[in-house]
Design an enzyme around this catalytic site. Sequence first.
Site, short mmCIF file in Angstrom:
data_model
loop_
_atom_site.label_atom_id
_atom_site.label_comp_id
_atom_site.label_asym_id
_atom_site.label_seq_id
_atom_site.Cartn_x
_atom_site.Cartn_y
_atom_site.Cartn_z
N LYS A 92 -2.74 6.41 1.50
CA LYS A 92 -2.61 6.86 2.88
C LYS A 92 -1.72 8.10 2.91
CE LYS A 92 -2.89 4.34 7.20
NZ LYS A 92 -4.35 4.33 7.39
N GLU A 96 -16.45 6.13 3.87
CA GLU A 96 -15.83 5.63 5.10
C GLU A 96 -15.80 6.74 6.13
OE1 GLU A 96 -11.61 4.76 5.03
OE2 GLU A 96 -11.36 5.83 3.14
N ARG A 152 0.84 -1.20 0.00
CA ARG A 152 0.00 0.00 0.00
C ARG A 152 0.87 1.25 0.00
NH1 ARG A 152 -4.57 -0.09 4.51
NH2 ARG A 152 -2.86 0.61 5.82
C1 LIG Z 1 -5.46 3.50 7.66
C2 LIG Z 1 -6.86 3.77 7.25
C3 LIG Z 1 -7.88 2.80 7.39
C4 LIG Z 1 -7.67 1.47 8.05
O1 LIG Z 1 -6.79 0.63 7.37
P1 LIG Z 1 -6.11 -0.59 8.10
O2 LIG Z 1 -5.16 -1.09 7.08
O3 LIG Z 1 -7.18 -1.58 8.40
O4 LIG Z 1 -5.47 -0.07 9.33
C5 LIG Z 1 -9.14 3.13 6.90
N1 LIG Z 1 -9.40 4.33 6.36
C6 LIG Z 1 -8.46 5.28 6.24
C7 LIG Z 1 -8.82 6.57 5.63
C8 LIG Z 1 -7.16 5.03 6.67
O5 LIG Z 1 -6.24 5.97 6.55
#
Ligand SMILES: *Cc1c(COP(=O)(O)O)cnc(C)c1O
Length: 341
Positions: free
Chosen positions: A184, A220, A82
């Site tokens: 991210k 989300e 990622r």
């Molecule tokens: C990090 C993150 C998540 C959760 O991802 P995981 O890999 O399960 O920790 C969900 N949404 C956003 C916007 C994130 O930055």
Amino acid sequence: MEKKDIDWANLGFSYIQTDKRYVANYKNGAWDEGALTSDATVVINESAGVLQYAQTCFEGLKAYTTEDGRIVTFRPDLNAERMENSAKRLEMPVFPQERFIDAVEQVVRANAAYVPPYGSGATLYIRPYMFGSDAVIGVQPSNEYQFRVFCTPVGPYFKGGAKPITIRVCDYDRAAPHGTGHIKAGLNYAMSLYAIMDAHRQGFDENMYLDAATRTKVEETGGANFLFVTKDGKVVTPKSSSILPSVTRRSLIYVAQKYLGLEAEEREVYFDEVKDFAECGLCGTAAVISPVGKIVDHGKEICFPSGMEKMGPVIQKLYDTLTGIQMGRIEAPEGWIHEIR
Ligand SMILES: *Cc1c(COP(=O)(O)O)cnc(C)c1O
């Protein structure tokens, strides 16, 4: 190895400085060999790309102690992959995936005294990140970068059991249709701070973001993906090109299908159908699943049948199974548990 004298069960989710962190520098088109350091400060030029134009991305994962005493991380290969995707989207050089995993291992090993013991509920949170470190003034990618990994012990996410939270439908948007919602990037968080503080001021725990284009579909929250359960026990999670592909959510879908024999699907979820679901939860590394009891849409309340006291039965099963796999109480799928030796 002697553990640090920390009250593990009462740790919060805040930064505690540990002994070592990893640093690698990218210069003249190549990454240096990288090394651990005791220096927790970063010194960069006043016009560094990260400071002026937010050229930075990050990851988050945990190390913890399993029932049989091993120190492990959970699917770090997915974080490495990622971060590669995040870097590419931000015109940053890729830090090779095998080196990412090696850096995480080095940092956990060097801070093993901070890995909470099994059963404490606490974990060692690991933060890999990368940023443009040399001076830019015109809008352009940096020429130099720093990749770092630090870790900090964090407490049990749910002290005294997971109480369902209340969230609101947010009037602000998190991510544009062809923007950066799927990576991210720090920038996604900078612009969510106003919305989350506003939610807190209004008495809500979190924001539910809808798709920015039509405001009809569930996306989300600021930092966790949604997971719903239908009244007939099917697991549903929103599909969108502008949500972050959560490792936890992807793992839970697999657990639902392969361990619990449930139907599970990733598809577009219209806000209009949310009122018909039986259970709702938020998934991410920090909490695994946080149950949602109530969603408020401009005064109109959706109260899930699971109520405000405890997780719904399906979400509880998903939570117990995934945390069981993580902690070594339930056999894990091949490659999910990465031991730090
Ligand atoms: C990090 C993150 C998540 C959760 O991802 P995981 O890999 O399960 O920790 C969900 N949404 C956003 C916007 C994130 O930055």
